[in-house]
Design an enzyme around this catalytic site. Structure first.
Site, PDB file in Angstrom:
ATOM      1  CD  GLU A 167      -2.378  -2.008   0.679  1.00  0.00           C
ATOM      2  OE1 GLU A 167      -1.741  -2.976   0.205  1.00  0.00           O
ATOM      3  OE2 GLU A 167      -3.530  -1.736   0.356  1.00  0.00           O
ATOM      4  CE1 TYR A 169       0.509   3.739   5.150  1.00  0.00           C
ATOM      5  CE2 TYR A 169      -0.273   1.518   4.772  1.00  0.00           C
ATOM      6  CZ  TYR A 169      -0.534   2.844   5.081  1.00  0.00           C
ATOM      7  OH  TYR A 169      -1.818   3.253   5.329  1.00  0.00           O
ATOM      8  NE  ARG A 217      -2.453  -6.288   2.489  1.00  0.00           N
ATOM      9  CZ  ARG A 217      -3.273  -5.399   3.029  1.00  0.00           C
ATOM     10  NH1 ARG A 217      -3.290  -5.217   4.324  1.00  0.00           N
ATOM     11  NH2 ARG A 217      -4.105  -4.725   2.284  1.00  0.00           N
ATOM     12  CG  HIS A 255      -2.977   4.117   1.182  1.00  0.00           C
ATOM     13  ND1 HIS A 255      -4.050   3.273   1.041  1.00  0.00           N
ATOM     14  CD2 HIS A 255      -2.422   3.806   2.372  1.00  0.00           C
ATOM     15  CE1 HIS A 255      -4.136   2.490   2.101  1.00  0.00           C
ATOM     16  NE2 HIS A 255      -3.152   2.786   2.923  1.00  0.00           N
ATOM     17  CD  GLN A 347     -22.043   6.208   3.047  1.00  0.00           C
ATOM     18  OE1 GLN A 347     -22.513   5.537   2.146  1.00  0.00           O
ATOM     19  NE2 GLN A 347     -22.798   6.969   3.810  1.00  0.00           N
TER      20      GLN A 347
HETATM   21  P1  FAD Z   1     -36.308   6.464   3.483  1.00  0.00           P
HETATM   22  O1  FAD Z   1     -35.299   5.580   2.918  1.00  0.00           O
HETATM   23  O2  FAD Z   1     -36.757   7.611   2.677  1.00  0.00           O
HETATM   24  O3  FAD Z   1     -37.570   5.576   3.870  1.00  0.00           O
HETATM   25  C1  FAD Z   1     -38.779   6.108   4.313  1.00  0.00           C
HETATM   26  C2  FAD Z   1     -39.890   5.106   4.034  1.00  0.00           C
HETATM   27  O4  FAD Z   1     -41.066   5.522   4.694  1.00  0.00           O
HETATM   28  C3  FAD Z   1     -40.258   4.977   2.574  1.00  0.00           C
HETATM   29  O5  FAD Z   1     -40.173   3.631   2.181  1.00  0.00           O
HETATM   30  C4  FAD Z   1     -41.684   5.500   2.498  1.00  0.00           C
HETATM   31  O6  FAD Z   1     -42.456   4.824   1.526  1.00  0.00           O
HETATM   32  C5  FAD Z   1     -42.174   5.205   3.878  1.00  0.00           C
HETATM   33  N1  FAD Z   1     -43.311   6.033   4.318  1.00  0.00           N
HETATM   34  C6  FAD Z   1     -43.376   7.384   4.305  1.00  0.00           C
HETATM   35  N2  FAD Z   1     -44.553   7.787   4.854  1.00  0.00           N
HETATM   36  C7  FAD Z   1     -45.213   6.654   5.224  1.00  0.00           C
HETATM   37  C8  FAD Z   1     -46.453   6.387   5.860  1.00  0.00           C
HETATM   38  N3  FAD Z   1     -47.258   7.375   6.257  1.00  0.00           N
HETATM   39  N4  FAD Z   1     -46.819   5.107   6.047  1.00  0.00           N
HETATM   40  C9  FAD Z   1     -46.030   4.082   5.669  1.00  0.00           C
HETATM   41  N5  FAD Z   1     -44.832   4.284   5.076  1.00  0.00           N
HETATM   42  C10 FAD Z   1     -44.437   5.546   4.871  1.00  0.00           C
HETATM   43  N6  FAD Z   1     -27.034   6.923   1.615  1.00  0.00           N
HETATM   44  C11 FAD Z   1     -25.853   6.506   1.972  1.00  0.00           C
HETATM   45  O7  FAD Z   1     -25.553   6.468   3.167  1.00  0.00           O
HETATM   46  N7  FAD Z   1     -24.932   6.100   1.067  1.00  0.00           N
HETATM   47  C12 FAD Z   1     -25.198   6.107  -0.238  1.00  0.00           C
HETATM   48  O8  FAD Z   1     -24.347   5.744  -1.036  1.00  0.00           O
HETATM   49  C13 FAD Z   1     -26.463   6.523  -0.671  1.00  0.00           C
HETATM   50  N8  FAD Z   1     -26.783   6.550  -1.964  1.00  0.00           N
HETATM   51  C14 FAD Z   1     -28.009   6.953  -2.340  1.00  0.00           C
HETATM   52  C15 FAD Z   1     -28.327   6.967  -3.681  1.00  0.00           C
HETATM   53  C16 FAD Z   1     -29.584   7.364  -4.095  1.00  0.00           C
HETATM   54  C17 FAD Z   1     -29.899   7.369  -5.550  1.00  0.00           C
HETATM   55  C18 FAD Z   1     -30.539   7.760  -3.139  1.00  0.00           C
HETATM   56  C19 FAD Z   1     -31.908   8.186  -3.573  1.00  0.00           C
HETATM   57  C20 FAD Z   1     -30.218   7.767  -1.805  1.00  0.00           C
HETATM   58  C21 FAD Z   1     -28.953   7.374  -1.393  1.00  0.00           C
HETATM   59  N9  FAD Z   1     -28.593   7.387  -0.063  1.00  0.00           N
HETATM   60  C22 FAD Z   1     -27.367   6.944   0.312  1.00  0.00           C
HETATM   61  C23 FAD Z   1     -29.462   7.973   0.953  1.00  0.00           C
HETATM   62  C24 FAD Z   1     -30.172   6.910   1.798  1.00  0.00           C
HETATM   63  O9  FAD Z   1     -30.831   6.002   0.976  1.00  0.00           O
HETATM   64  C25 FAD Z   1     -31.101   7.624   2.748  1.00  0.00           C
HETATM   65  O10 FAD Z   1     -30.360   8.454   3.596  1.00  0.00           O
HETATM   66  C26 FAD Z   1     -31.884   6.636   3.605  1.00  0.00           C
HETATM   67  O11 FAD Z   1     -32.641   5.791   2.792  1.00  0.00           O
HETATM   68  C27 FAD Z   1     -32.815   7.370   4.570  1.00  0.00           C
HETATM   69  O12 FAD Z   1     -33.464   6.403   5.313  1.00  0.00           O
HETATM   70  P2  FAD Z   1     -34.859   6.667   6.010  1.00  0.00           P
HETATM   71  O13 FAD Z   1     -35.261   5.344   6.562  1.00  0.00           O
HETATM   72  O14 FAD Z   1     -34.766   7.805   6.911  1.00  0.00           O
HETATM   73  O15 FAD Z   1     -35.858   7.109   4.857  1.00  0.00           O
HETATM   74  P1  NAP Z   2     -27.289  16.950  -0.897  1.00  0.00           P
HETATM   75  O1  NAP Z   2     -26.030  16.205  -0.843  1.00  0.00           O
HETATM   76  O2  NAP Z   2     -27.646  17.851   0.203  1.00  0.00           O
HETATM   77  O3  NAP Z   2     -27.251  17.753  -2.257  1.00  0.00           O
HETATM   78  C1  NAP Z   2     -28.291  18.567  -2.679  1.00  0.00           C
HETATM   79  C2  NAP Z   2     -27.870  19.355  -3.911  1.00  0.00           C
HETATM   80  O4  NAP Z   2     -28.916  20.194  -4.281  1.00  0.00           O
HETATM   81  C3  NAP Z   2     -26.652  20.208  -3.700  1.00  0.00           C
HETATM   82  O5  NAP Z   2     -25.862  20.147  -4.857  1.00  0.00           O
HETATM   83  C4  NAP Z   2     -27.219  21.609  -3.503  1.00  0.00           C
HETATM   84  O6  NAP Z   2     -26.213  22.442  -3.992  1.00  0.00           O
HETATM   85  C5  NAP Z   2     -28.500  21.559  -4.327  1.00  0.00           C
HETATM   86  N1  NAP Z   2     -29.590  22.344  -3.782  1.00  0.00           N
HETATM   87  C6  NAP Z   2     -30.010  22.435  -2.492  1.00  0.00           C
HETATM   88  N2  NAP Z   2     -31.072  23.226  -2.392  1.00  0.00           N
HETATM   89  C7  NAP Z   2     -31.358  23.662  -3.639  1.00  0.00           C
HETATM   90  C8  NAP Z   2     -32.347  24.513  -4.179  1.00  0.00           C
HETATM   91  N3  NAP Z   2     -33.273  25.087  -3.414  1.00  0.00           N
HETATM   92  N4  NAP Z   2     -32.333  24.751  -5.504  1.00  0.00           N
HETATM   93  C9  NAP Z   2     -31.406  24.181  -6.293  1.00  0.00           C
HETATM   94  N5  NAP Z   2     -30.443  23.364  -5.826  1.00  0.00           N
HETATM   95  C10 NAP Z   2     -30.424  23.105  -4.517  1.00  0.00           C
HETATM   96  O7  NAP Z   2     -28.489  15.959  -1.051  1.00  0.00           O
HETATM   97  P2  NAP Z   2     -28.737  14.743  -2.039  1.00  0.00           P
HETATM   98  O8  NAP Z   2     -27.850  14.781  -3.210  1.00  0.00           O
HETATM   99  O9  NAP Z   2     -30.201  14.797  -2.259  1.00  0.00           O
HETATM  100  O10 NAP Z   2     -28.386  13.502  -1.170  1.00  0.00           O
HETATM  101  C11 NAP Z   2     -29.115  13.186  -0.008  1.00  0.00           C
HETATM  102  C12 NAP Z   2     -28.254  12.447   0.941  1.00  0.00           C
HETATM  103  O11 NAP Z   2     -28.029  11.132   0.470  1.00  0.00           O
HETATM  104  C13 NAP Z   2     -26.927  13.132   1.069  1.00  0.00           C
HETATM  105  O12 NAP Z   2     -26.872  13.883   2.253  1.00  0.00           O
HETATM  106  C14 NAP Z   2     -25.941  12.038   1.034  1.00  0.00           C
HETATM  107  O13 NAP Z   2     -25.277  11.889   2.258  1.00  0.00           O
HETATM  108  C15 NAP Z   2     -26.725  10.762   0.747  1.00  0.00           C
HETATM  109  N6  NAP Z   2     -26.066  10.144  -0.394  1.00  0.00           N
HETATM  110  C16 NAP Z   2     -24.812   9.718  -0.219  1.00  0.00           C
HETATM  111  C17 NAP Z   2     -24.140   9.176  -1.257  1.00  0.00           C
HETATM  112  C18 NAP Z   2     -22.736   8.680  -1.058  1.00  0.00           C
HETATM  113  O14 NAP Z   2     -22.092   8.310  -2.001  1.00  0.00           O
HETATM  114  N7  NAP Z   2     -22.235   8.642   0.141  1.00  0.00           N
HETATM  115  C19 NAP Z   2     -24.732   9.079  -2.495  1.00  0.00           C
HETATM  116  C20 NAP Z   2     -26.024   9.536  -2.645  1.00  0.00           C
HETATM  117  C21 NAP Z   2     -26.674  10.093  -1.585  1.00  0.00           C
HETATM  118  P3  NAP Z   2     -26.319  24.026  -4.137  1.00  0.00           P
HETATM  119  O15 NAP Z   2     -27.059  24.475  -2.926  1.00  0.00           O
HETATM  120  O16 NAP Z   2     -24.903  24.497  -4.198  1.00  0.00           O
HETATM  121  O17 NAP Z   2     -26.998  24.249  -5.414  1.00  0.00           O
HETATM  122 FE1  SF4 Z   3     -17.381  -0.162   5.933  1.00  0.00          FE
HETATM  123 FE2  SF4 Z   3     -19.659  -1.180   6.836  1.00  0.00          FE
HETATM  124 FE3  SF4 Z   3     -19.663   0.239   4.577  1.00  0.00          FE
HETATM  125 FE4  SF4 Z   3     -18.590  -2.216   4.705  1.00  0.00          FE
HETATM  126  S1  SF4 Z   3     -20.737  -1.666   4.953  1.00  0.00           S
HETATM  127  S2  SF4 Z   3     -17.672  -0.446   3.761  1.00  0.00           S
HETATM  128  S3  SF4 Z   3     -17.710  -2.205   6.734  1.00  0.00           S
HETATM  129  S4  SF4 Z   3     -19.161   0.991   6.598  1.00  0.00           S
END
Ligand code: FAD
Ligand code: NAP
Ligand code: SF4
Length: 682
Positions: A167, A169, A217, A255, A347
């Protein structure tokens, strides 16, 4: 031989000791190594993995001396006093029937402290300090420190050590001409450069005797220009074997390499071919030393396949054992579907380590917190409602039920998962489906009462008189309120990821995690995720056979993008700054390879049938029409918590978790952690 996974679960006789199976828990820095106060927690963390049946644990790196520290006051094993303290760890592991080796890590020029040393005075591109060039006596001192550390590890009760020789090092820095410009007996031709690791292994062997495991390693694929050649790696493998190594582990990539090696978009087992090549070469020369393969091996099926096809004798699982300490036990029981699979997101583990926080796991918040986050039987069985089956609701419902509560989980959609159902559709995030498979099993095993396709309302919840109501209702996409956004060619990211038709030219409003993911989705033709096709992936990232090209890197050959995409944000500066510490660069590089235009500092003027009109710069002087067929809104989220007020008004005990609690900076790590911790308390 076990009926399930016969290769994986076969014992390995090392002559003086036998490993129970072929799974090594690879070294991971958790942060618990770096303070005496954390030793009990570190012992509990390893003991849980030993109880889970892993064949051999390797600790996170411990420095053999101060120069070798990764950062100031990093974990060090250099005195008998420290060795005595380590007894807490080795005793705990042995009490569970496990075996444990201590990793000796000397970071050389990659260290974050001013006392760092290296073969030559060349600063690392990822380092902060310029290293001091070691004198000949200094080289000798480092070798002695390695040997002393191994001896102390034996004194501390460890079953062996791992020498971190990869890596990028210190040891790697001696091996590679790019970092070793010495003209003395430790530099120049390869035979001189490799003297450093060979001396380390042979002096260690002398110090610890014959019946102690020494894993070396070895960097088999440096992935940096001017890295090692294949012949050099083979020569070194032979030499360290003759010097006394018991096992060779595979190191992939320095790295500072610009090729991802462990992120979720890396195909499973992507680098096992390198170990296989080395194993075949060594076997042809009559060397029988066991080899370990590593990187992105996260299921028993993948591990078994690699062992069965002769890629290696052992597999190294690191993060998968953070995600599930009982990986091996579940495989042995023939219940792979119960394994909480590592989704390789980095993460909560690697990102935390780089942010100086204790490492844990996104899918298993107990990892590293075994002594504080306890899931114990509830004192009184309560009736609980969990509304929403996204990550927060799933974690809460299964934890509550595991503790003995009666749990009803309401989900408006026809399936569990919430936003994870969208995430798993992103090319390179296919692993996210594993978390949903795991929770499906957990819901069944813990006896959660499922109400799918039911949008819970306040009245129905009140009528059922629950003791506790947990609102895990998640988020709604934020409307950016851009004039013209009700045009038919404007879509939300939800619509796009659910399959809405998208034109060939796209503008994406918002460049957060979701904006980046949607861009990846749109530039990849359906069914062509490189993560699912190793040959394509290696070509896209420019990985070559190290026997053909020094270092194993060539120019990347990305597949052409499926669409022309422009990614926009209002903040000035380059989009993607807020992405994960260890994965953000991969997302940025991947989109650059697909010619995605990234523009920061825009103001959205209006959406027209021709495209998206923006003005650029603080004074909004320059206007530009981003010509496109589709505009996709990825402008963040707002919490959905409409049920909170009516329930609270009726005196119900209501809790908000995940996106329903707070949408800003929400991710699944927070959602699962919050759901688990709340459920552990109620
Ligand atoms: P949600 O996942 O939004 O779940 C809420 C649930 O509640 C939904 O299924 C909805 O249908 C249900 N619900 C709402 N109201 C009601 C009701 N009244 N009755 C019954 N059911 C209801 N996070 C990461 O950490 N790493 C990532 O790489 C990552 N990538 C992402 C990529 C994408 C494209 C997206 C969209 C999200 C990503 N996220 C990622 C974000 C992550 O998925 C969210 O932070 C997470 O799902 C939030 O979890 P939650 O349980 O709070 O809400
Ligand atoms: P986000 O990371 O908060 O990004 C939102 C984007 O929208 C930003 O680019 C912001 O930039 C823009 N924005 C915010 N308010 C706006 C407005 N009123 N008008 C126009 N643009 C606006 O949120 P997200 O992309 O929806 O992701 C949600 C969460 O999912 C994130 O917090 C992230 O942690 C998680 N997630 C993580 C990964 C991962 O790889 N770890 C991948 C997907 C999602 P400006 O304000 O500069 O325009
Ligand atoms: Fe790290 Fe857990 Fe994500 Fe695996 S699932 S990469 S152990 S945080």
């Amino acid at each position: 031989m076990s009926t399930h996974y016969p290769h994986l679960l076969a014992p390995l006789d090392l002559g003086f000791t036998t490993l129970a199976n072929r799974v090594i828990m690879g070294s991971m820095h958790t942060g618990l190594e770096d303070g005496r106060q954390h030793l009990p927690a570190l012992a509990a963390y390893f003991a849980e993995r030993a109880r889970g049946g892993v064949g051999l644990i390797v600790t996170g790196g411990f420095a053999p001396n101060i120069e070798g520290w990764a950062k100031p006051l990093a974990g060090t094993l250099a005195t008998s006093g420290a060795a005595r303290r380590h007894r807490a760890i080795t005793d705990a592991v042995h009490a569970e029937g496990g075996k444990i080796a201590l990793q000796i890590l000397h970071t050389g020029r990659n260290a974050y402290h001013p006392f760092c040393v290296a073969p030559s005075r060349i600063k690392s591109p990822i380092g902060v300090f310029t290293p001091r060039e070691l004198s000949a006596a200094g080289v000798e001192r480092q070798i002695s420190a390695f040997a002393r550390c191994a001896k102390l590890a034996r004194e501390a009760g460890y079953d062996g050590v791992e020498v971190m020789g990869s890596e990028g090092y210190l040891i790697n820095q001696f091996l590679a001409a790019r970092t070793n410009r010495r003209t003395d007996a430790w530099g120049g031709p390869y035979e001189h450069r490799m003297r450093f690791p060979v001396e380390i292994v042979s002096r260690m062997r002398e110090a610890v005797g014959p019946d102690f495991i020494i894993i070396y390693r070895l960097s088999m694929l440096d992935l940096v220009p001017d890295g090692g050649t294949w012949d050099e790696a083979v020569t070194l493998a032979q030499a360290v074997t003759h010097a006394g190594a018991t096992i060779l582990n595979t190191g992939i990539g320095w790295h500072e390499a610009r090729v991802p090696t462990i992120a979720t978009s890396v195909p499973r087992g992507a680098f096992a071919w390198v170990t296989k090549k080395m194993r075949e070469t060594l076997r042809a020369q009559g060397l029988q030393i066991p080899l370990v393969t590593s990187n992105r091996i996260n299921t028993p099926e993948v591990a078994e396949g690699l062992l069965a096809d002769g890629s290696a004798d052992l597999v190294s699982l690191a993060r998968p054992l953070l995600a599930d300490p009982f990986f091996v036990a579940k495989a042995r029981a023939g219940r792979p579907q119960d394994i909480n699979t590592c989704i390789a997101c980095n993460q909560a583990c690697l990102d935390h380590a780089f942010e100086n926080k204790l490492a844990s796991c996104l899918v298993n918040p107990r990892a590293g917190h075994e002594t504080t986050l306890l899931i114990t039987p509830a004192l009184r069985r309560k009736r609980c409602a969990v509304v929403g089956a996204g990550p927060a609701g799933l974690a809460a419902a299964t934890t509550l039920a595991e503790r003995g509560h009666e749990v009803h989980l309401f989900e408006a959609a026809a399936q569990i998962g919430g936003q994870f159902n969208l995430a798993r559709r992103i090319p390179g995030k296919e692993e996210f489906a594993e978390t949903l498979r795991y929770f499906t099993q957990r819901l069944q095993a813990t006896g959660v009462h499922m109400h799918l396709g039911v949008r819970a309302d306040a009245q129905a919840l009140l009528a059922q008189r629950f003791d506790e109501v947990l609102l895990a209702t998640g988020v709604l996409p934020r409307s950016p309120d851009i004039p013209g956004q009700d045009n038919a060619h404007v879509l939300s990211y939800v619509q796009v990821l659910q399959g809405a038709e998208v034109g060939p030219r796209v503008a994406i409003v918002g460049a957060g995690g979701i904006g980046f993911d949607v861009a990846e989705f749109l530039v990849t033709p359906p069914g062509h995720s490189a993560t699912l096709n190793l040959t394509q992936w290696l070509a896209e990232w420019g990985v070559a056979d190290p026997a053909q090209v020094r270092g194993g890197v060539v120019p990347p050959q990305p597949a052409p993008p499926a669409r022309q995409v422009t990614l926009l944000q209002r903040k000035s500066g380059k989009p993607g700054r807020g992405l994960g510490k260890t994965t953000g660069w991969i997302h940025r590089a991947a989109l650059q390879m697909k010619q995605v235009q990234m523009i920061g500092g825009v103001h959205y003027e209006r959406i027209t049938p021709q495209g998206l009109l923006v003005s650029i710069g603080e004074k909004r002087k320059e206007q530009r029409l981003i010509e496109c067929d589709t505009v996709v809104l990825c402008a963040g989220q707002e919490p959905l918590r409409e049920l909170q007020a009516p329930l609270q008004a009726a005196g119900v005990s209501v809790h908000l978790i995940g996106g329903a609690h707070e949408a800003a900076e929400l991710d699944a790590k927070r959602a699962i952690d919050q759901g688990t911790r709340l459920a552990a308390r109620l």
